[in-house]
Design an enzyme around this catalytic site. Structure first.
Site, PDB file in Angstrom:
ATOM      1  N   ASN A  66      -6.671  15.140 -39.568  1.00 24.82           N
ATOM      2  CA  ASN A  66      -5.692  14.913 -40.648  1.00 24.82           C
ATOM      3  C   ASN A  66      -5.683  16.078 -41.630  1.00 24.82           C
ATOM      4  N   ARG A 116     -10.042  18.310 -44.630  1.00 20.68           N
ATOM      5  CA  ARG A 116     -11.014  19.314 -45.064  1.00 20.68           C
ATOM      6  C   ARG A 116     -10.307  20.477 -45.751  1.00 20.68           C
ATOM      7  N   ASP A 156      -4.544  10.352 -39.558  1.00 20.20           N
ATOM      8  CA  ASP A 156      -5.696   9.951 -40.374  1.00 20.20           C
ATOM      9  C   ASP A 156      -6.395   8.782 -39.682  1.00 20.20           C
ATOM     10  N   ASN A 158     -13.547   6.682 -46.019  1.00 18.92           N
ATOM     11  CA  ASN A 158     -13.086   7.562 -44.939  1.00 18.92           C
ATOM     12  C   ASN A 158     -13.990   7.450 -43.711  1.00 18.92           C
ATOM     13  N   THR A 200     -26.464  12.538 -37.941  1.00 15.14           N
ATOM     14  CA  THR A 200     -27.244  13.513 -38.703  1.00 15.14           C
ATOM     15  C   THR A 200     -28.733  13.161 -38.688  1.00 15.14           C
ATOM     16  N   SER A 245     -28.218  10.462 -49.446  1.00 14.65           N
ATOM     17  CA  SER A 245     -26.959  10.683 -50.184  1.00 14.65           C
ATOM     18  C   SER A 245     -25.955   9.657 -49.669  1.00 14.65           C
ATOM     19  N   TYR A 275     -23.137  10.342 -48.390  1.00 11.45           N
ATOM     20  CA  TYR A 275     -22.706  10.844 -47.068  1.00 11.45           C
ATOM     21  C   TYR A 275     -23.673  10.378 -45.978  1.00 11.45           C
ATOM     22  N   HIS A 276     -24.982  10.607 -46.198  1.00  9.60           N
ATOM     23  CA  HIS A 276     -25.951  10.217 -45.171  1.00  9.60           C
ATOM     24  C   HIS A 276     -25.938   8.689 -44.969  1.00  9.60           C
ATOM     25  N   LYS A 295     -23.552   7.610 -42.374  1.00  5.47           N
ATOM     26  CA  LYS A 295     -24.000   7.844 -40.988  1.00  5.47           C
ATOM     27  C   LYS A 295     -24.960   6.735 -40.532  1.00  5.47           C
ATOM     28  N   THR A 349     -30.391  30.976 -53.759  1.00 14.45           N
ATOM     29  CA  THR A 349     -30.426  29.783 -54.616  1.00 14.45           C
ATOM     30  C   THR A 349     -31.322  28.697 -54.019  1.00 14.45           C
ATOM     31  N   VAL A 350     -32.618  28.834 -54.210  1.00 16.81           N
ATOM     32  CA  VAL A 350     -33.556  27.816 -53.720  1.00 16.81           C
ATOM     33  C   VAL A 350     -33.584  26.657 -54.716  1.00 16.81           C
ATOM     34  N   ARG A 365     -30.486  17.742 -56.567  1.00 15.72           N
ATOM     35  CA  ARG A 365     -30.554  16.555 -55.709  1.00 15.72           C
ATOM     36  C   ARG A 365     -31.800  15.745 -56.001  1.00 15.72           C
TER      37      ARG A 365
HETATM   38  P1  NAD Z   1     -15.876  19.700 -41.316  1.00 15.67           P
HETATM   39  O1  NAD Z   1     -15.619  19.055 -42.620  1.00 15.67           O
HETATM   40  O2  NAD Z   1     -15.767  21.173 -41.206  1.00 15.67           O
HETATM   41  O3  NAD Z   1     -14.934  19.051 -40.181  1.00 15.67           O
HETATM   42  C1  NAD Z   1     -14.588  17.689 -40.168  1.00 15.67           C
HETATM   43  C2  NAD Z   1     -13.139  17.596 -39.713  1.00 15.67           C
HETATM   44  O4  NAD Z   1     -12.766  16.213 -39.672  1.00 15.67           O
HETATM   45  C3  NAD Z   1     -12.181  18.294 -40.677  1.00 15.67           C
HETATM   46  O5  NAD Z   1     -11.315  19.145 -39.964  1.00 15.67           O
HETATM   47  C4  NAD Z   1     -11.439  17.144 -41.344  1.00 15.67           C
HETATM   48  O6  NAD Z   1     -10.107  17.488 -41.701  1.00 15.67           O
HETATM   49  C5  NAD Z   1     -11.509  16.059 -40.270  1.00 15.67           C
HETATM   50  N1  NAD Z   1     -11.427  14.685 -40.801  1.00 15.67           N
HETATM   51  C6  NAD Z   1     -12.186  14.130 -41.779  1.00 15.67           C
HETATM   52  N2  NAD Z   1     -11.793  12.866 -41.996  1.00 15.67           N
HETATM   53  C7  NAD Z   1     -10.783  12.611 -41.139  1.00 15.67           C
HETATM   54  C8  NAD Z   1      -9.958  11.491 -40.897  1.00 15.67           C
HETATM   55  N3  NAD Z   1     -10.070  10.362 -41.619  1.00 15.67           N
HETATM   56  N4  NAD Z   1      -8.994  11.566 -39.930  1.00 15.67           N
HETATM   57  C9  NAD Z   1      -8.857  12.701 -39.210  1.00 15.67           C
HETATM   58  N5  NAD Z   1      -9.597  13.810 -39.402  1.00 15.67           N
HETATM   59  C10 NAD Z   1     -10.557  13.765 -40.367  1.00 15.67           C
HETATM   60  O7  NAD Z   1     -17.326  19.229 -40.853  1.00 15.67           O
HETATM   61  P2  NAD Z   1     -18.293  19.844 -39.735  1.00 15.67           P
HETATM   62  O8  NAD Z   1     -19.283  20.690 -40.390  1.00 15.67           O
HETATM   63  O9  NAD Z   1     -17.472  20.378 -38.628  1.00 15.67           O
HETATM   64  O10 NAD Z   1     -19.020  18.526 -39.248  1.00 15.67           O
HETATM   65  C11 NAD Z   1     -18.482  17.764 -38.184  1.00 15.67           C
HETATM   66  C12 NAD Z   1     -19.346  16.529 -37.959  1.00 15.67           C
HETATM   67  O11 NAD Z   1     -20.672  16.945 -37.647  1.00 15.67           O
HETATM   68  C13 NAD Z   1     -19.449  15.650 -39.197  1.00 15.67           C
HETATM   69  O12 NAD Z   1     -19.347  14.293 -38.822  1.00 15.67           O
HETATM   70  C14 NAD Z   1     -20.825  15.940 -39.756  1.00 15.67           C
HETATM   71  O13 NAD Z   1     -21.351  14.817 -40.383  1.00 15.67           O
HETATM   72  C15 NAD Z   1     -21.609  16.322 -38.512  1.00 15.67           C
HETATM   73  N6  NAD Z   1     -22.700  17.261 -38.828  1.00 15.67           N
HETATM   74  C16 NAD Z   1     -22.430  18.485 -39.380  1.00 15.67           C
HETATM   75  C17 NAD Z   1     -23.477  19.359 -39.687  1.00 15.67           C
HETATM   76  C18 NAD Z   1     -23.252  20.699 -40.331  1.00 15.67           C
HETATM   77  O14 NAD Z   1     -24.243  21.370 -40.687  1.00 15.67           O
HETATM   78  N7  NAD Z   1     -22.013  21.157 -40.483  1.00 15.67           N
HETATM   79  C19 NAD Z   1     -24.798  18.968 -39.400  1.00 15.67           C
HETATM   80  C20 NAD Z   1     -25.040  17.704 -38.840  1.00 15.67           C
HETATM   81  C21 NAD Z   1     -23.970  16.863 -38.547  1.00 15.67           C
HETATM   82  N1  USQ Z   2     -30.651  23.833 -50.580  1.00 19.73           N
HETATM   83  C1  USQ Z   2     -31.174  24.856 -51.349  1.00 19.73           C
HETATM   84  N2  USQ Z   2     -30.324  25.806 -51.798  1.00 19.73           N
HETATM   85  C2  USQ Z   2     -28.992  25.818 -51.496  1.00 19.73           C
HETATM   86  C3  USQ Z   2     -28.470  24.783 -50.692  1.00 19.73           C
HETATM   87  C4  USQ Z   2     -29.330  23.794 -50.252  1.00 19.73           C
HETATM   88  O1  USQ Z   2     -32.368  24.907 -51.634  1.00 19.73           O
HETATM   89  O2  USQ Z   2     -28.297  26.733 -51.938  1.00 19.73           O
HETATM   90  C5  USQ Z   2     -31.556  22.784 -50.067  1.00 19.73           C
HETATM   91  C6  USQ Z   2     -31.105  21.379 -50.403  1.00 19.73           C
HETATM   92  O3  USQ Z   2     -31.576  20.978 -51.682  1.00 19.73           O
HETATM   93  C7  USQ Z   2     -31.713  20.601 -49.244  1.00 19.73           C
HETATM   94  C8  USQ Z   2     -31.664  21.580 -48.075  1.00 19.73           C
HETATM   95  O4  USQ Z   2     -31.531  22.869 -48.655  1.00 19.73           O
HETATM   96  O5  USQ Z   2     -33.055  20.327 -49.492  1.00 19.73           O
HETATM   97  C9  USQ Z   2     -30.534  21.349 -47.096  1.00 19.73           C
HETATM   98  O6  USQ Z   2     -29.291  21.336 -47.777  1.00 19.73           O
HETATM   99  P1  USQ Z   2     -27.923  21.641 -46.996  1.00 19.73           P
HETATM  100  O7  USQ Z   2     -26.821  21.627 -47.980  1.00 19.73           O
HETATM  101  O8  USQ Z   2     -28.084  22.851 -46.158  1.00 19.73           O
HETATM  102  O9  USQ Z   2     -27.839  20.416 -45.955  1.00 19.73           O
HETATM  103  P2  USQ Z   2     -27.500  18.871 -46.155  1.00 19.73           P
HETATM  104  O10 USQ Z   2     -27.034  18.533 -47.496  1.00 19.73           O
HETATM  105  O11 USQ Z   2     -28.682  18.106 -45.649  1.00 19.73           O
HETATM  106  O12 USQ Z   2     -26.286  18.616 -45.163  1.00 19.73           O
HETATM  107  C10 USQ Z   2     -26.015  19.405 -44.004  1.00 19.73           C
HETATM  108  C11 USQ Z   2     -24.591  19.098 -43.573  1.00 19.73           C
HETATM  109  C12 USQ Z   2     -24.503  17.641 -43.157  1.00 19.73           C
HETATM  110  C13 USQ Z   2     -25.537  17.332 -42.098  1.00 19.73           C
HETATM  111  C14 USQ Z   2     -26.941  17.710 -42.572  1.00 19.73           C
HETATM  112  C15 USQ Z   2     -27.962  17.638 -41.444  1.00 19.73           C
HETATM  113  O13 USQ Z   2     -23.674  19.376 -44.624  1.00 19.73           O
HETATM  114  O14 USQ Z   2     -23.198  17.379 -42.632  1.00 19.73           O
HETATM  115  O15 USQ Z   2     -25.515  15.982 -41.770  1.00 19.73           O
HETATM  116  O16 USQ Z   2     -26.934  19.098 -42.987  1.00 19.73           O
HETATM  117  S1  USQ Z   2     -29.546  17.165 -41.990  1.00 19.73           S
HETATM  118  O17 USQ Z   2     -29.892  17.943 -43.194  1.00 19.73           O
HETATM  119  O18 USQ Z   2     -30.493  17.471 -40.917  1.00 19.73           O
HETATM  120  O19 USQ Z   2     -29.507  15.758 -42.308  1.00 19.73           O
END
Ligand code: NAD
Ligand code: USQ
Length: 410
Positions: A32, A35, A74, A119, A145, A187, A189-190, A193, A261-262, A329
């Site tokens: 949709n 993002r 969507d 969503n 995740t 969070s 978000y988590h 999941k 940025t730790v 956080r």
């Molecule tokens: P992203 O936000 O880049 O991509 C998600 C896509 O889904 C976007 O294009 C968005 O427009 C679409 N979307 C969201 N809600 C929608 C809806 N209601 N209908 C249709 N489309 C919709 O995210 P990503 O980084 O590509 O992550 C993809 C998946 O992988 C997520 O579910 C995320 O939780 C999981 N994931 C990502 C990471 C990471 O580090 N990026 C790590 C672990 C898990």
């Molecule tokens: N962190 C820093 N500095 C930064 C950004 C993050 O120290 O500038 C720290 C955060 O406080 C956290 C860790 O790094 O402790 C990870 O943060 P992140 O933003 O890299 O990852 P997170 O919020 O956990 O989310 C990302 C994805 C999410 C996915 C998740 C996998 O956005 O979609 O589900 O990673 S996991 O972490 O294994 O659950």
């Protein structure tokens, strides 16, 4: 295979759609474009100049000769249209990436919390319900995740893949039961999941849907063999405080001389995977669907690192400073994390490990597009609870418009 990729315009979804198409599958992207709308809301853009989805698809056709379909829909609100799309396409498999995936975004306001729950939960449930309604027996591969387990809940004991065997006391003696690993989200978000997991368990049990839930770690990198074939195919690179993930942020920060940025002490240990392994894992999961009755869970991770160790590594390679900032956080300042990933390894995954070469590739991309960076968007400002401290902007001189030779050593 005929594969529907939900969320196929995103950071993981787009390279997966290309990879699967390149491997000869018929791919349709459903998205949709929410993002892209959130980028507008946050007044930020991908570091890389991602093209409109239609242009991406046309570029792929001209580069590869292969067609990728697109349905703008969507998932959270259009159940009937989703069912119609399933009836028309009759996919063999559905890969589900389509959720709001940033933890900081999910915590930034009451509205963002509600949006993330509405969503993500509705999107997943609509998919499951539409598969049952239409009777389409497609294998579902969902991106979950590592954060569903929490980090270090069991100390240094390895986190199993989805399920835990527990001893239940009964009047007739102890019985062993396999349960979903206790959920411990950090969070909103988590949290969504963890709710997805329960829906999968129910629909596998009740309707025998064949579901694989991939508990993925933090994805880093940006390009894959397919996205680098043409600049119009380039993948997203999020660097801002809400959507940028830690290692990619550090590599981008190094490219402009921004202190790394730790958050807090950097003692947080997290699981990581390179985007090239993400797309390979999806393929492996598609080739190995479960039989039903119980979702199959794979931990999609290749390595674990402490945030501070990553910062020190990037600092030693590039010469940038490390800044220890108040942690926005609510999370443990230090944790162990030991994760099992035996199933993917047994099924043929050859892990891409952290290497100077791959990090340099990322920093090169960041250096190339650094004129697109808005330094005011780097610091993470979304706090987990009202009143928590945020960081002041750091004093630094960005290197935004000089040639690459004038930038960092890489
Ligand atoms: P992203 O936000 O880049 O991509 C998600 C896509 O889904 C976007 O294009 C968005 O427009 C679409 N979307 C969201 N809600 C929608 C809806 N209601 N209908 C249709 N489309 C919709 O995210 P990503 O980084 O590509 O992550 C993809 C998946 O992988 C997520 O579910 C995320 O939780 C999981 N994931 C990502 C990471 C990471 O580090 N990026 C790590 C672990 C898990
Ligand atoms: N962190 C820093 N500095 C930064 C950004 C993050 O120290 O500038 C720290 C955060 O406080 C956290 C860790 O790094 O402790 C990870 O943060 P992140 O933003 O890299 O990852 P997170 O919020 O956990 O989310 C990302 C994805 C999410 C996915 C998740 C996998 O956005 O979609 O589900 O990673 S996991 O972490 O294994 O659950």
């Amino acid at each position: 295979m005929n594969i529907l990729v939900l969320g196929g315009d995103g950071f993981c979804g787009w390279p997966t759609a290309l990879y699967l198409s390149d491997r000869g599958h018929d791919v349709t992207v459903l998205d949709n474009l929410s993002r892209r709308a959130i980028d507008l809301e946050l007044e930020v853009q991908s570091l890389t100049p991602i093209r409109p989805l239609g242009e991406r698809i046309r570029a792929w056709r001209s580069v590869s000769g292969r067609q990728i379909g697109f349905v703008r829909l969507d998932l959270a609100t259009e159940h009937e249209r989703l069912a119609a799309v399933l009836r028309e396409l009759r996919p063999d498999a559905v890969v589900h990436f389509a959720e709001q995936r940033a933890a900081p975004y999910s915590m930034r306001s009451p509205q963002a919390k509600r949006y993330t729950v509405d969503n993500n939960v509705r999107a997943t449930h609509n998919l499951l319900s539409a598969l049952v309604t239409t009777g389409i027996d497609a294998a579902v591969v969902h991106l979950g995740t590592m954060g569903v387990y929490g980090y270090g809940w069991s100390g240094s004991a390895p986190i199993p893949e989805g399920y835990l065997t527990v001893k239940v006391p009964t009047p007739d003696g102890d019985v062993l039961r396999e349960i979903l690993h206790p959920a411990n989200p950090g969070s909103v978000y988590h949290l969504t999941k963890t709710l997805d997991q329960l829906m999968f368990a129910f629909y596998a049990k009740n309707d025998l849907l064949r579901i694989t839930d991939l508990h993925q770690g933090i994805v880093w990198g940006t390009q894959t063999a397919q996205t680098e074939r043409d600049e119009r195919l380039i993948n997203r690179f999020d660097y801002d405080g809400d959507y940028g993930t830690v290692l990619n942020r550090f590599l981008m920060q190094a490219a402009i001389g921004h202190p790394l940025t730790v958050h807090g002490t950097g003692g947080q240990t997290r699981a990581f995977i390179h985007i090239r392994d993400t797309v390979r894992c999806i393929e492996i999961a598609l080739q190995n669907p479960p039989s039903g009755a119980k979702p199959q869970v794979f931990n999609q991770v290749t390595e674990t690192y402490r945030v501070d160790d990553l910062a020190k590594l990037v600092a030693s390679l590039t010469g940038v400073d490390v800044a220890y900032l108040p942690n926005p956080r609510q999370e443990d300042q230090e944790n162990d994390l030991n994760v099992r990933n035996d199933q993917f390894i047994a099924l043929g995954l050859e892990p891409t490990t952290l290497s100077e070469g791959l990090m340099a590739e990322c920093t090169h991309i960041a250096t190339r597009y650094r004129h697109r960076i808005d330094p005011s968007k780097i610091i993470a400002r979304s706090v987990w609870r009202e009143g928590m401290a945020t960081s002041d902007d750091l004093a630094f001189e960005p290197v935004l418009d000089t040639p690459a030779e004038g930038g960092p050593r890489w």
